[in-house]
Enzyme design. Structure first.
Site, PDB file in Angstrom:
ATOM      1  N   GLU A 118       0.845  -1.193   0.000  1.00 54.44           N
ATOM      2  CA  GLU A 118       0.000   0.000   0.000  1.00 54.44           C
ATOM      3  C   GLU A 118       0.881   1.244   0.000  1.00 54.44           C
ATOM      4  O   GLU A 118       1.909   1.263   0.669  1.00 54.44           O
ATOM      5  CB  GLU A 118      -0.861   0.035   1.278  1.00 54.44           C
ATOM      6  CG  GLU A 118      -1.695  -1.197   1.494  1.00 54.44           C
ATOM      7  CD  GLU A 118      -2.282  -1.263   2.912  1.00 54.44           C
ATOM      8  OE1 GLU A 118      -2.171  -0.271   3.664  1.00 54.44           O
ATOM      9  OE2 GLU A 118      -2.831  -2.319   3.255  1.00 54.44           O
ATOM     10  N   LYS A 120       2.299   4.558   1.290  1.00 52.09           N
ATOM     11  CA  LYS A 120       2.279   5.116   2.644  1.00 52.09           C
ATOM     12  C   LYS A 120       1.925   6.592   2.539  1.00 52.09           C
ATOM     13  O   LYS A 120       2.733   7.403   2.100  1.00 52.09           O
ATOM     14  CB  LYS A 120       3.626   4.930   3.342  1.00 52.09           C
ATOM     15  CG  LYS A 120       3.604   5.446   4.763  1.00 52.09           C
ATOM     16  CD  LYS A 120       4.789   4.972   5.565  1.00 52.09           C
ATOM     17  CE  LYS A 120       4.640   5.292   7.044  1.00 52.09           C
ATOM     18  NZ  LYS A 120       4.550   6.726   7.335  1.00 52.09           N
ATOM     19  N   ASP A 122       1.220  10.367   3.461  1.00 53.35           N
ATOM     20  CA  ASP A 122       1.843  11.278   4.418  1.00 53.35           C
ATOM     21  C   ASP A 122       0.799  12.297   4.866  1.00 53.35           C
ATOM     22  O   ASP A 122       0.641  13.345   4.261  1.00 53.35           O
ATOM     23  CB  ASP A 122       3.042  11.966   3.755  1.00 53.35           C
ATOM     24  CG  ASP A 122       4.007  12.497   4.796  1.00 53.35           C
ATOM     25  OD1 ASP A 122       3.778  12.258   6.002  1.00 53.35           O
ATOM     26  OD2 ASP A 122       4.979  13.152   4.406  1.00 53.35           O
ATOM     27  N   TYR A 232      -6.933   2.255   5.488  1.00 53.25           N
ATOM     28  CA  TYR A 232      -5.975   1.180   5.242  1.00 53.25           C
ATOM     29  C   TYR A 232      -6.058   0.016   6.241  1.00 53.25           C
ATOM     30  O   TYR A 232      -5.267  -0.906   6.163  1.00 53.25           O
ATOM     31  CB  TYR A 232      -4.551   1.706   5.196  1.00 53.25           C
ATOM     32  CG  TYR A 232      -4.152   2.545   6.395  1.00 53.25           C
ATOM     33  CD1 TYR A 232      -4.000   1.963   7.647  1.00 53.25           C
ATOM     34  CD2 TYR A 232      -3.916   3.911   6.265  1.00 53.25           C
ATOM     35  CE1 TYR A 232      -3.655   2.718   8.739  1.00 53.25           C
ATOM     36  CE2 TYR A 232      -3.563   4.682   7.361  1.00 53.25           C
ATOM     37  CZ  TYR A 232      -3.434   4.083   8.595  1.00 53.25           C
ATOM     38  OH  TYR A 232      -3.096   4.835   9.670  1.00 53.25           O
ATOM     39  N   LYS A 320      10.540   2.973   3.081  1.00 50.18           N
ATOM     40  CA  LYS A 320      10.536   4.377   2.703  1.00 50.18           C
ATOM     41  C   LYS A 320      11.218   4.601   1.359  1.00 50.18           C
ATOM     42  O   LYS A 320      12.057   3.808   0.944  1.00 50.18           O
ATOM     43  CB  LYS A 320      11.281   5.213   3.770  1.00 50.18           C
ATOM     44  CG  LYS A 320      10.628   5.222   5.117  1.00 50.18           C
ATOM     45  CD  LYS A 320       9.325   6.002   5.064  1.00 50.18           C
ATOM     46  CE  LYS A 320       8.738   6.264   6.429  1.00 50.18           C
ATOM     47  NZ  LYS A 320       9.334   7.363   7.145  1.00 50.18           N
ATOM     48  N   CYS A 414      30.427  24.771  29.724  1.00 49.36           N
ATOM     49  CA  CYS A 414      29.014  24.687  29.357  1.00 49.36           C
ATOM     50  C   CYS A 414      28.551  26.056  28.858  1.00 49.36           C
ATOM     51  O   CYS A 414      28.753  27.061  29.538  1.00 49.36           O
ATOM     52  CB  CYS A 414      28.182  24.257  30.561  1.00 49.36           C
ATOM     53  SG  CYS A 414      26.414  24.345  30.243  1.00 49.36           S
ATOM     54  N   CYS A 417      25.893  27.338  31.751  1.00 52.01           N
ATOM     55  CA  CYS A 417      26.236  27.674  33.138  1.00 52.01           C
ATOM     56  C   CYS A 417      27.738  27.882  33.339  1.00 52.01           C
ATOM     57  O   CYS A 417      28.160  28.272  34.418  1.00 52.01           O
ATOM     58  CB  CYS A 417      25.720  26.608  34.095  1.00 52.01           C
ATOM     59  SG  CYS A 417      26.570  25.037  33.933  1.00 52.01           S
ATOM     60  N   CYS A 432      27.515  18.353  30.534  1.00 53.52           N
ATOM     61  CA  CYS A 432      27.662  19.363  31.572  1.00 53.52           C
ATOM     62  C   CYS A 432      27.346  18.656  32.884  1.00 53.52           C
ATOM     63  O   CYS A 432      26.249  18.155  33.078  1.00 53.52           O
ATOM     64  CB  CYS A 432      26.687  20.508  31.354  1.00 53.52           C
ATOM     65  SG  CYS A 432      26.638  21.602  32.782  1.00 53.52           S
ATOM     66  N   CYS A 437      22.478  23.044  36.343  1.00 56.54           N
ATOM     67  CA  CYS A 437      22.623  23.825  35.112  1.00 56.54           C
ATOM     68  C   CYS A 437      21.253  24.215  34.580  1.00 56.54           C
ATOM     69  O   CYS A 437      20.370  23.375  34.415  1.00 56.54           O
ATOM     70  CB  CYS A 437      23.377  23.010  34.060  1.00 56.54           C
ATOM     71  SG  CYS A 437      23.404  23.801  32.442  1.00 56.54           S
TER      72      CYS A 437
HETATM   73  S1  IVH Z   1      -0.668   0.673   8.874  1.00 57.48           S
HETATM   74  C1  IVH Z   1      -0.403  -1.504  12.529  1.00 57.48           C
HETATM   75  N1  IVH Z   1      -0.880   1.557   6.398  1.00 57.48           N
HETATM   76  O1  IVH Z   1       1.966   5.506   8.937  1.00 57.48           O
HETATM   77  C2  IVH Z   1      -0.072  -0.745  11.335  1.00 57.48           C
HETATM   78  N2  IVH Z   1      -0.146   3.067   8.066  1.00 57.48           N
HETATM   79  O2  IVH Z   1       4.116   4.724  11.032  1.00 57.48           O
HETATM   80  C3  IVH Z   1      -0.195   0.709  11.523  1.00 57.48           C
HETATM   81  N3  IVH Z   1       0.282   5.332   7.265  1.00 57.48           N
HETATM   82  O3  IVH Z   1       0.347   6.076  11.986  1.00 57.48           O
HETATM   83  C4  IVH Z   1      -0.372   1.527  10.360  1.00 57.48           C
HETATM   84  N4  IVH Z   1      -0.255   4.972   5.164  1.00 57.48           N
HETATM   85  O4  IVH Z   1      -0.518   7.275   9.924  1.00 57.48           O
HETATM   86  C5  IVH Z   1      -0.558   1.855   7.659  1.00 57.48           C
HETATM   87  N5  IVH Z   1      -1.147   2.208   4.182  1.00 57.48           N
HETATM   88  C6  IVH Z   1      -0.827   2.503   5.443  1.00 57.48           C
HETATM   89  C7  IVH Z   1      -0.413   3.804   5.820  1.00 57.48           C
HETATM   90  C8  IVH Z   1      -0.069   4.031   7.157  1.00 57.48           C
HETATM   91  C9  IVH Z   1       0.156   5.868   6.041  1.00 57.48           C
HETATM   92  C10 IVH Z   1       0.762   6.033   8.470  1.00 57.48           C
HETATM   93  C11 IVH Z   1      -0.185   5.960   9.644  1.00 57.48           C
HETATM   94  C12 IVH Z   1       0.593   5.410  10.789  1.00 57.48           C
HETATM   95  C13 IVH Z   1       1.995   5.584  10.328  1.00 57.48           C
HETATM   96  C14 IVH Z   1       2.807   4.422  10.884  1.00 57.48           C
END
Ligand code: IVH
Length: 674
Positions: A118, A120, A122, A232, A320, A414, A417, A432, A437
């Site tokens: 899927e 991811k 943002d 998702y 990523k 430091c 301080c 420090c 401090c």
């Molecule tokens: S699954 C148990 N699927 O990524 C699995 N997360 O770091 C939990 N996110 O908080 C999440 N797209 O906001 C899942 N296709 C996707 C996603 C997704 C974006 C985000 C989500 C989550 C964060 C996890």
């Protein structure tokens, strides 16, 4: 008008209009395939609004009721029935392959997995709760356990159905849907242009815009923001069951929820990696921002066996995309004093945009890192940002070094301080040593008050600096003695704001125990470890009384953490601080004991190889049921699980009369319930 006086044709017309509008919403937002014009849609909506007003027929789930709720004073807290976990990250193909191999080892299988892949998104994670098919509560992720109730804002998002569609699959009794609220890029650009035109600050990126819009107290503001959602996953579900993640996604679509059309199912990690490559090349052509691809094991039975670590499930990975990079110039190198007294060099740079975020500071970690990277003031550097992590300097572009640039030297004293800094032999971190401090004092109070700590609303960096600066507080226990009258004379405080802060401080006296442990700022103890400790010891007193052996018995606590805990609690200053906190009425509430932990209090030792479980899974299955796994047999051991070719532990168990289980009996015991 009483219900009985309403002409029956009006009642049926209202029902018909609602059905039509819900259907057109679904065609438009979920299927992306509208069958009427916008003008026709508006006409139907106006007709329904008029009938509902004339006959007093509006209901909360009518398509006319998306906007109109009154502004709130603050958001209520919502507890998630199942924690909203986060994902482990991978940044390279090698790490993605390691993930696949780890799963095979854990499950003791050589078979390839079916994976659901899927994009991811943002944006901002939310949970939608449908009861009997009707949207009742919507919340933000918050800390994963508790989020903010933003129901009335989520209702303004047209892509979120107020009622589930039921023609293919009947609505379940309870459905918790998880998804990501986001903003499409063209809409984001338009919103920012409008804001700038009105003299308001622009949002740095679509994610901030989405999160900021969701957290508006006035739903009319949210309604005016172009928010959208992709769903998702699910949390708790009652009255319907699934076998695979793929089925979950398909069923969510049938229920009228929006699911990203780019989802795919593939067998094996090679296919997943190929798809990642493809998605990365498509990435910049998409109308929204994605920062990677999520890989999920398709089979829910396998997901169940794999289980979760404290923060993230074992069965999913956020793979990523390559970090976004940019070059800029280092203007100075500052050193900051952290809450443990650690002194960290930071590069202050000419502001530069990296992947949609303006960056002007990057961590240089420690003295050795600065030397290794050779960063000097005046240098042009390559910086990168991967996900949410603090931007970092990748390397210096040596060709562009100005003449006369001097190597960085850690200051001897430091910067806050003036105490001479120390760097013990063999350690990377310079500190420090002054416990008073101002720098480490304010940092530790900031940490204490922060979201991960006691979560004291409104008590941020500026105010803490001010309070320490005027001498009102010098440690966290002083917070609880403050009164509104102490604050009112200070700059920036009025009666109301002073009152608000004081009530927020007072409200933090009772927090979940793990928050209190985390808030103390013990080295190497973060949220996850604090949760393990709270679960195990149930009170701060018990934790303080634990010796190193006891600490090492906690699953997930190693030598370093155990030593750091002992050092912290043996320190008389810290003990005095905790006494003062306790006297002020601060109390950590023990975690709710997990209901039905059938192996709670039982200790297991494994010996020999099992055929159907890896050692790791066998241990995880025991701990998931509240049991404990140790490495050596003693009279306190409840069960020794003996596989093929058991070692000397077998004989010892026999000698001590400890119950010995073979693999089949072990499985039987596990089946006794989770
Ligand atoms: S699954 C148990 N699927 O990524 C699995 N997360 O770091 C939990 N996110 O908080 C999440 N797209 O906001 C899942 N296709 C996707 C996603 C997704 C974006 C985000 C989500 C989550 C964060 C996890």
């Amino acid at each position: 008008m009483a219900q009985k006086d309403i002409p029956p044709e009006v009642i049926s017309r209202v029902a018909e209009l609602r059905d039509q509008l819900n259907y057109h919403n679904y065609r438009y937002y979920v299927l992306d395939d509208p069958v009427v014009s916008d003008a026709e849609f508006d006409r139907l909506m106006r007709e329904l609004t008029r009938l509902e007003e004339d006959y007093g027929l509006a209901t909360p789930d009518s398509p006319t009721q998306r906007v109109g709720a009154q502004p709130l004073d603050k958001f209520e807290t919502v507890r998630h029935r199942q924690p909203m976990l986060s994902l482990e990250n991978a940044f390279s193909e090698a790490e993605a392959r390691e993930f696949d191999e780890r799963l095979k080892r854990f499950l003791k299988t050589a078979e390839e997995f079916d994976y659901v892949l899927e994009p991811k998104m943002d944006g901002c994670a939310v949970e939608l709760v449908y009861e009997q098919g009707r949207l009742t509560v919507g919340s933000t992720r918050g800390d994963g356990y508790r989020g903010e109730n933003v129901t009335q804002n989520l209702k303004t998002i047209r892509a979120i159905p107020l009622n589930l569609r039921e023609e293919k699959t009947g609505a379940p009794e309870l459905l918790e849907v998880r998804g990501e609220v986001y903003m499409d890029l063209p809409e984001f650009k338009r919103l920012n242009e409008d804001r700038l035109a009105r003299g308001e600050p622009a949002f740095a990126n679509p994610r901030n815009a989405a999160a900021g819009s969701l957290r508006q107290l006035d739903p009319k503001i949210t309604a005016a923001r172009p928010l959208n959602i992709y769903c998702y996953g699910v949390g708790e579900v009652r009255g319907h069951s699934f076998d695979t993640q793929w089925q979950v996604l398909q069923t969510l679509k049938e229920w009228g929820l929006r699911v990203n059309p780019l989802i795919a199912r593939q067998r094996g990690i090679d296919a997943a990696i190929a798809l990642h490559r493809q998605l990365e090349s498509q990435r910049h052509g998409l109308p929204y921002e994605i920062d990677g691809m999520v890989i999920k094991v398709d089979s829910l039975a396998l997901q169940e066996r794999l289980g979760a670590k404290t923060r993230s499930p074992r069965w999913a990975l956020a793979y990523k995309f390559a970090a976004t990079q940019a070059t800029t110039r280092v203007l100075s190198i500052e050193v900051n004093v952290g809450r443990t007294g650690a002194v960290t060099p930071m590069a202050v740079m000419e502001p530069v945009e990296v992947g949609g975020v303006t960056v002007s500071r990057a961590t240089l970690h420690n003295e050795d890192e600065v030397a290794r990277k050779g960063v000097r003031v005046g240098d042009t550097v390559l910086v990168q940002r991967a996900g949410d992590v603090i931007p970092e300097v990748v390397k210096v572009i040596l060709e562009e070094r100005p003449p006369g640039a001097q190597p960085f030297r850690m200051p001897e004293n430091c910067p806050v301080c003036g105490t001479p800094l120390v760097r013990p032999a063999g350690e990377k971190v310079t500190r420090c040593p002054n416990p008073d401090c101002f720098g480490s004092q304010t940092r530790s109070i900031m940490h204490f008050a922060s979201k991960a700590g006691m979560d004291i609303d409104g008590l941020g960096e500026k105010i803490i600096l001010q309070l320490v600066g005027v001498g009102l507080i010098s440690d966290v226990s002083d917070l609880y003695g403050l009164t509104a009258d102490d604050l009112i004379p200070l700059e920036r405080f009025a009666e109301k704001s002073a009152g608000n802060i004081i009530s927020a401080i007072q409200a933090s006296k009772e927090v979940p125990l793990w928050r209190l442990i985390n808030a103390l700022g013990i080295r190497y103890v973060g949220e996850a470890t604090a949760q393990l400790l709270a679960e195990h010891f149930q009170s701060l007193e018990a934790l303080m009384a634990a010796d190193k052996e006891d600490l090492l018995h906690v699953e997930g606590v190693g030598e370093q953490v155990a030593a750091s805990l002992r050092e912290f609690f043996d320190n008389e200053r810290n003990r005095a601080l905790i006494r003062k906190l306790t006297e002020a009425g601060v109390r950590g509430l023990p975690p709710e004991r997990r209901a039905a932990a059938p192996l709670s209090g039982k200790t297991f030792v494994f010996t020999g190889g099992l055929s159907r479980f890896s050692r790791e899974e066998a241990k995880a299955q025991v701990t998931a049921r509240g049991g404990k796994v140790t490495s050596s047999v003693s009279a306190k051991t409840d069960y020794v699980v003996a596989g093929a070719d058991p070692g000397s532990k077998y004989a010892k168990a026999q000698a001590l009369g400890v119950t010995i289980l073979d693999e089949a009996a072990f499985e039987e015991l596990l089946r006794g319930g989770k």
